[in-house]
Design an enzyme around this catalytic site. Sequence first.
Site, short mmCIF file in Angstrom:
data_model
loop_
_atom_site.label_atom_id
_atom_site.label_comp_id
_atom_site.label_asym_id
_atom_site.label_seq_id
_atom_site.Cartn_x
_atom_site.Cartn_y
_atom_site.Cartn_z
N LYS A 39 8.16 62.01 115.55
CA LYS A 39 8.31 62.84 116.75
C LYS A 39 8.69 61.95 117.93
CE LYS A 39 6.00 66.64 114.69
NZ LYS A 39 4.79 66.99 114.00
N SER A 89 0.53 72.31 118.41
CA SER A 89 1.97 72.34 118.67
C SER A 89 2.53 73.72 119.01
CB SER A 89 2.71 71.76 117.47
OG SER A 89 2.45 72.54 116.33
N HIS A 117 1.59 65.22 117.99
CA HIS A 117 2.29 65.65 119.21
C HIS A 117 1.74 64.99 120.47
CE1 HIS A 117 5.07 68.78 117.80
NE2 HIS A 117 4.18 68.96 116.82
C1 LIG Z 1 4.57 67.31 112.65
C2 LIG Z 1 3.18 67.11 112.25
C3 LIG Z 1 2.87 66.43 111.07
C4 LIG Z 1 3.93 65.96 110.11
O1 LIG Z 1 4.57 64.82 110.55
P1 LIG Z 1 5.92 64.35 109.82
O2 LIG Z 1 6.04 62.93 110.17
O3 LIG Z 1 7.01 65.20 110.36
O4 LIG Z 1 5.72 64.57 108.36
C5 LIG Z 1 1.54 66.19 110.79
N1 LIG Z 1 0.56 66.61 111.61
C6 LIG Z 1 0.82 67.30 112.74
C7 LIG Z 1 -0.30 67.73 113.60
C8 LIG Z 1 2.14 67.57 113.09
O5 LIG Z 1 2.40 68.24 114.21
#
Ligand SMILES: *Cc1c(COP(=O)(O)O)cnc(C)c1O
Length: 397
Positions: free
Chosen positions: A244, A186, A214
Amino acid sequence: MTSKLLGHFLQENLSELKSKGLYNVIHPLQSANGPIITIKGKELINLSSNNYLGLATDARLIAAAVEATHKFGVGAGAVRSINGTLDLHVKLEQKLAEFKHTEAAIAYQSGFNCNMAAISGVMDKDDAILSDQLNHASIIDGCRLSRAKIIAFNHSDIDDLRAKAKQAKESRLYKKIMVITDGVFSMDGDIAKLPEIAEVAEEFELITYVDDAHGSGVLGKGAGTVKHFGLSDKIDFQIGTLSKAIGVVGGYVAGRQDLIDWLKVRSRPFLFSTALPPGDVAASIRAIEILMSSTELHDKLWDNANYFKKGLRKLGFDIGHSDTPITPCIIGEEQKAQEFSKRLFEEGVYAKAIVLPTVPKNTGRVRNMPIAAHTTEMLDRAVAIYEKVGKEMGILQ
Ligand SMILES: *Cc1c(COP(=O)(O)O)cnc(C)c1O
């Protein structure tokens, strides 16, 4: 009297962070987290959300959430394994399995929670985990929780992974060995080398775990990084988030039926934390239906991302080597990146600075997330503001 030792600890560490300019000040939004947001009464073009497809404010999802909330209430009332499992949760899990081309899926309260649940659900102190050095914090914490031996490999370095996998295998110290990677990283927007990782996994009998937080909704025409590479039958754990691109909240594991059966009886956040609320589940189901029925939002996201990247690159900004809509604008020194972000804010763009320790020293950046809901006019305005601030701060000639 509260603890003096705690007081010392907190004051010392907080003032150190503040003096180094590393204390993050949070600005609450006075609007939805859409393409335009309001902060401190000011309207800003929002380039900081993970709401890739604009679904967080989509009328169809809102209607689904409202309807389910009227029918089922605002809370699930219990953990999944007692009586917090609504038929909606089952439907969501079926949709997720369909979406990910796997036998089954299990939903959790967040993506973060999902990594706490799934890694320690399967790995323990007799095992080893090969983990990409740049993996997300929740993967790192999930690995630690499992008590398995953690062996970090250099970021996307397949030779390093192979050497460490070989060594771990030949040592005969471990019962099981897993390889874990983000699908999309990310901070830089680069994609994991999944075909090569799958090859190494086959060679050394590794369990494969891809956290595609992502990538889902963004790659593979929406289905994610594993689908993008056509590896649906080679990856044991496909992790995703509903927070997301899906626009709501929650996380999930998609995989073989027996894996999901096992996680339902062994993963602790499933057993000991209350189920996702009905409104969120219904909205997530609607989002997945939308993604499976049309690539319109996905295509718009990519058009917007390519357009925005072209604009910044043409001006002469260093936008790194992203393979996805994530667009870092690399400034260098930490203070300068923060100043750049602050000036963008004053001019009407919200793009957060990301600095040490999240990214290496002297690669301070402003990270941009163009989304499907931006209009061309908004992106043009953002690029013009970048140009103005870039010239003013001597970053552009
Ligand atoms: C954002 C993210 C998470 C966390 O996800 P949430 O649903 O916001 O808790 C986990 N793993 C990765 C790779 C992320 O980018």
